[in-house]
Design a protein around this motif. Structure first.
Motif, mmCIF file in Angstrom:
data_model
loop_
_atom_site.group_PDB
_atom_site.id
_atom_site.type_symbol
_atom_site.label_atom_id
_atom_site.label_comp_id
_atom_site.label_asym_id
_atom_site.label_seq_id
_atom_site.Cartn_x
_atom_site.Cartn_y
_atom_site.Cartn_z
ATOM 1 N N GLU A 365 23.989 13.097 47.658
ATOM 2 C CA GLU A 365 24.075 13.116 46.201
ATOM 3 C C GLU A 365 24.897 14.282 45.659
ATOM 4 O OE1 GLU A 365 20.222 14.949 44.196
ATOM 5 O OE2 GLU A 365 19.705 13.343 45.569
ATOM 6 N N ASP A 366 25.122 15.327 46.468
ATOM 7 C CA ASP A 366 25.924 16.464 46.006
ATOM 8 C C ASP A 366 27.362 16.404 46.503
ATOM 9 O OD1 ASP A 366 23.840 17.788 44.579
ATOM 10 O OD2 ASP A 366 22.997 18.433 46.488
ATOM 11 N N GLY A 367 27.774 15.260 47.057
ATOM 12 C CA GLY A 367 29.117 15.148 47.603
ATOM 13 C C GLY A 367 30.209 15.286 46.551
ATOM 14 N N TYR A 368 31.361 15.785 46.974
ATOM 15 C CA TYR A 368 32.503 15.952 46.077
ATOM 16 C C TYR A 368 33.772 16.037 46.920
ATOM 17 C CZ TYR A 368 32.116 20.918 47.404
ATOM 18 O OH TYR A 368 32.040 22.104 48.107
ATOM 19 N N MET A 369 34.906 16.045 46.273
ATOM 20 C CA MET A 369 36.181 16.258 46.945
ATOM 21 C C MET A 369 36.538 17.735 46.806
ATOM 22 S SD MET A 369 36.805 13.287 48.103
ATOM 23 C CE MET A 369 38.467 13.545 48.743
ATOM 24 N N GLY A 370 36.721 18.409 47.926
ATOM 25 C CA GLY A 370 37.017 19.826 47.890
ATOM 26 C C GLY A 370 37.406 20.333 49.257
ATOM 27 N N ASN A 371 37.272 21.636 49.452
ATOM 28 C CA ASN A 371 37.627 22.242 50.732
ATOM 29 C C ASN A 371 36.530 21.967 51.746
ATOM 30 O OD1 ASN A 371 38.174 24.114 52.905
ATOM 31 N ND2 ASN A 371 39.583 25.138 51.503
ATOM 32 N N PRO A 372 36.833 21.286 52.858
ATOM 33 C CA PRO A 372 35.792 20.952 53.833
ATOM 34 C C PRO A 372 35.162 22.174 54.495
ATOM 35 C CG PRO A 372 37.972 20.450 54.702
ATOM 36 C CD PRO A 372 38.152 20.781 53.258
ATOM 37 N N ALA A 373 35.810 23.345 54.375
ATOM 38 C CA ALA A 373 35.206 24.564 54.932
ATOM 39 C C ALA A 373 33.863 24.870 54.271
ATOM 40 C CB ALA A 373 36.152 25.753 54.750
ATOM 41 N N ALA A 374 33.623 24.279 53.085
ATOM 42 C CA ALA A 374 32.353 24.493 52.402
ATOM 43 C C ALA A 374 31.183 23.971 53.238
ATOM 44 C CB ALA A 374 32.368 23.819 51.031
ATOM 45 N N ASP A 375 31.334 22.793 53.838
ATOM 46 C CA ASP A 375 30.267 22.252 54.691
ATOM 47 C C ASP A 375 30.064 23.115 55.931
ATOM 48 O OD1 ASP A 375 29.528 20.080 53.111
ATOM 49 O OD2 ASP A 375 30.922 18.700 54.089
ATOM 50 N N VAL A 376 31.145 23.637 56.483
ATOM 51 C CA VAL A 376 31.048 24.500 57.673
ATOM 52 C C VAL A 376 30.280 25.767 57.318
ATOM 53 C CG1 VAL A 376 32.339 25.726 59.461
ATOM 54 C CG2 VAL A 376 33.219 23.570 58.539
ATOM 55 N N GLY A 377 30.643 26.387 56.191
ATOM 56 C CA GLY A 377 29.950 27.608 55.775
ATOM 57 C C GLY A 377 28.488 27.370 55.470
#
Length: 465
Positions: A365-377
């Motif tokens: 539900e919090d998905g978005y288009m952005g920098n995938p490094a956010a999920d890694v961090g």
């Protein structure tokens, strides 16, 4: 009032966990407005429910805005059947408006049709004048007006029978079990469905998960879009089964598995984390498209918002927090290349299911288009926090963490790799605030918060993870 409840605990052991400097902060002083847990239990036993229904009564969640409001969630085990739970949500209300609000909730929710949903509770709401708190008994919740309906077995059976093919137009029985409840925000319910059809092995039983939330429709739409474009891979996603506009319930089929957060002691944990890293890379390279878009400026705007509250409520740490926030800003502004890939937005150890070699990924539900490094961090910070919770050491799961990073970063674009340290630092600071210092019901909260701040400092000083 003083905090004497065993559920508001600091560092285990004989030495005090919280320094005197922290006990003088506005947030910690505001915690002294929280009622003593046994006193609250006695009040509820007198005004709302029989004492035998308050077994293992505890304060499980706190949200405090110093000088403004307090919100509390209590939970107890009932005595009618195994697994029975009672929830009591308390929030600040003035003596002028609180009693009238309680009576209005009582009249609206404690109707003959729904009274049985409250178990042995005698009321749906009551005003606790000693603490200026309005107390709501689950499923009374003005923020989730459809809640009584989605935990009502007969109502749910009617809804499921109309949309689930396995029902063949009729449900023999539906059991509704609350998995997670966040007052005014959402309720996650496990439905065990016994259909009228019979197989060779006996009754046909299916499990579905329902989420009641004001955001349920966008999430349901997102999952349907995801299933249309996802061609398969390491991760599986919940299959959306139906959406009910009234009461606002999203229904998904069960994904079997055990939460990753329960498996750090497994010999294959590092191997699992490497597989998760490869699976996350697949997800980021997929044709999935989310709304909205978030760039580095949006990330920094969010940091400024909650970072200022962190500074205001914990002023003793202000110099340190300002240095950390500035270090994160410098890293983000150093790498300005816009990157837009699908980002999960809550890549949490509890949102990953493990079923043998198969992995499931929940809660988009919090998905978005952005920098995938956010999920890694985010995953980096969550593994550090899990290491602290399970082993009281930030290094205990380093082997698994390195396996994850190596599996993800090896094929990742250079611009993504460059942003990973900044996002790791950002989410270590985020975890310190939201998952440690703002959660004093968790034993060891202060100790873990200090560790997460130190990890953030180390990343900023080194510039790498």
């Amino acid at each position: 009032m003083s905090i004497q409840s065993p559920y508001i605990a600091g560092k285990p052991g004989p030495n005090p966990a919280v320094s005197p400097a922290w006990t003088s902060t506005p947030y910690y002083r505001a915690l002294n407005e929280v009622p003593d847990t046994p006193a609250m239990g006695e009040f509820l036993a007198d005004q709302v429910i029989s004492p035998e229904c308050l077994h293992d009564f505890r304060l499980t969640w706190i949200k405090v805005k110093p000088g403004k409001s307090v919100r509390l969630l209590y939970r107890a085990q009932g005595a009618d059947f195994p697994g029975q739970q009672y929830f009591f949500h308390a929030r600040t209300a003035s003596p002028e408006t609180g009693p009238a609000q309680a009576e209005a909730l009582q009249a609206r929710c404690f109707t003959p049709e729904h009274r049985h949903l409250f178990g042995k509770a005698r009321r749906a709401a009551v005003y606790a004048s000693p603490w200026h708190l309005l107390i709501q008994v689950f499923p009374a919740d003005p923020g989730l007006p459809g809640l009584p309906r989605v935990v009502h077995s007969r109502e749910v059976a009617k809804m499921l029978s109309s949309v689930i093919p396995e029902c063949d137009g009729a449900c023999a029985q539906v059991e509704a079990d609350v998995v997670q409840y966040k007052p005014r925000r959402q309720c996650l319910i496990r439905y065990t469905l016994t259909t009228a059809s019979v197989t060779e092995s006996g009754e046909c039983r299916k499990i579905f998960y329902g989420k009641l939330s004001p955001r349920a429709l966008p999430v349901y739409t997102r999952l349907r879009q995801l299933h249309r474009v996802w061609s398969g891979g390491i991760f599986r996603f919940p299959e959306p089964a139906a959406f009910f506009p009234e009461p606002g319930l999203m229904l998904c089929r069960e994904i079997p598995g055990v939460h990753l957060s329960l498996l750090p002691g497994e010999a294959r944990f590092s191997e699992l984390c490497a597989r998760i890293g490869r699976g996350l890379g697949e997800f980021h390279r997929s044709p999935v498209r989310f709304v909205p878009r978030k760039d580095a400026a949006a990330e920094l705007e969010a940091l400024n918002y909650w970072g200022e509250r962190f500074l205001r409520w914990f002023p003793e740490e202000a110099p340190r927090l300002r240095r950390l926030m500035e270090g994160i800003r410098i890293h983000f502004t150093r790498y300005t290349s816009p990157i837009f890939a699908p980002v999960h937005g809550d890549f949490h150890v509890a949102n990953i299911l493990v079923d043998g070699e198969r992995l499931g990924l929940l809660d988009l539900e919090d998905g978005y288009m952005g920098n995938p490094a956010a999920d890694v961090g985010f995953f980096y910070a969550q593994l550090k926090l899990l290491s602290l919770k399970v082993y009281r050491s930030p290094e205990a799961l380093n082997e698994a963490l390195q396996a994850f990073l190596e599996a993800y970063l090896t094929p990742a674009p250079r611009d993504v790799r460059a942003m990973v340290p900044g996002y790791c630092a950002l989410y270590c600071l985020w975890c310190a605030y939201f998952q440690c210092f703002l959660r004093p019901t968790k034993s060891g909260w202060w100790e873990r918060g200090q560790f997460m701040l130190q990890i953030c400092e180390d990343i900023i000083a080194r510039g790498t993870v």
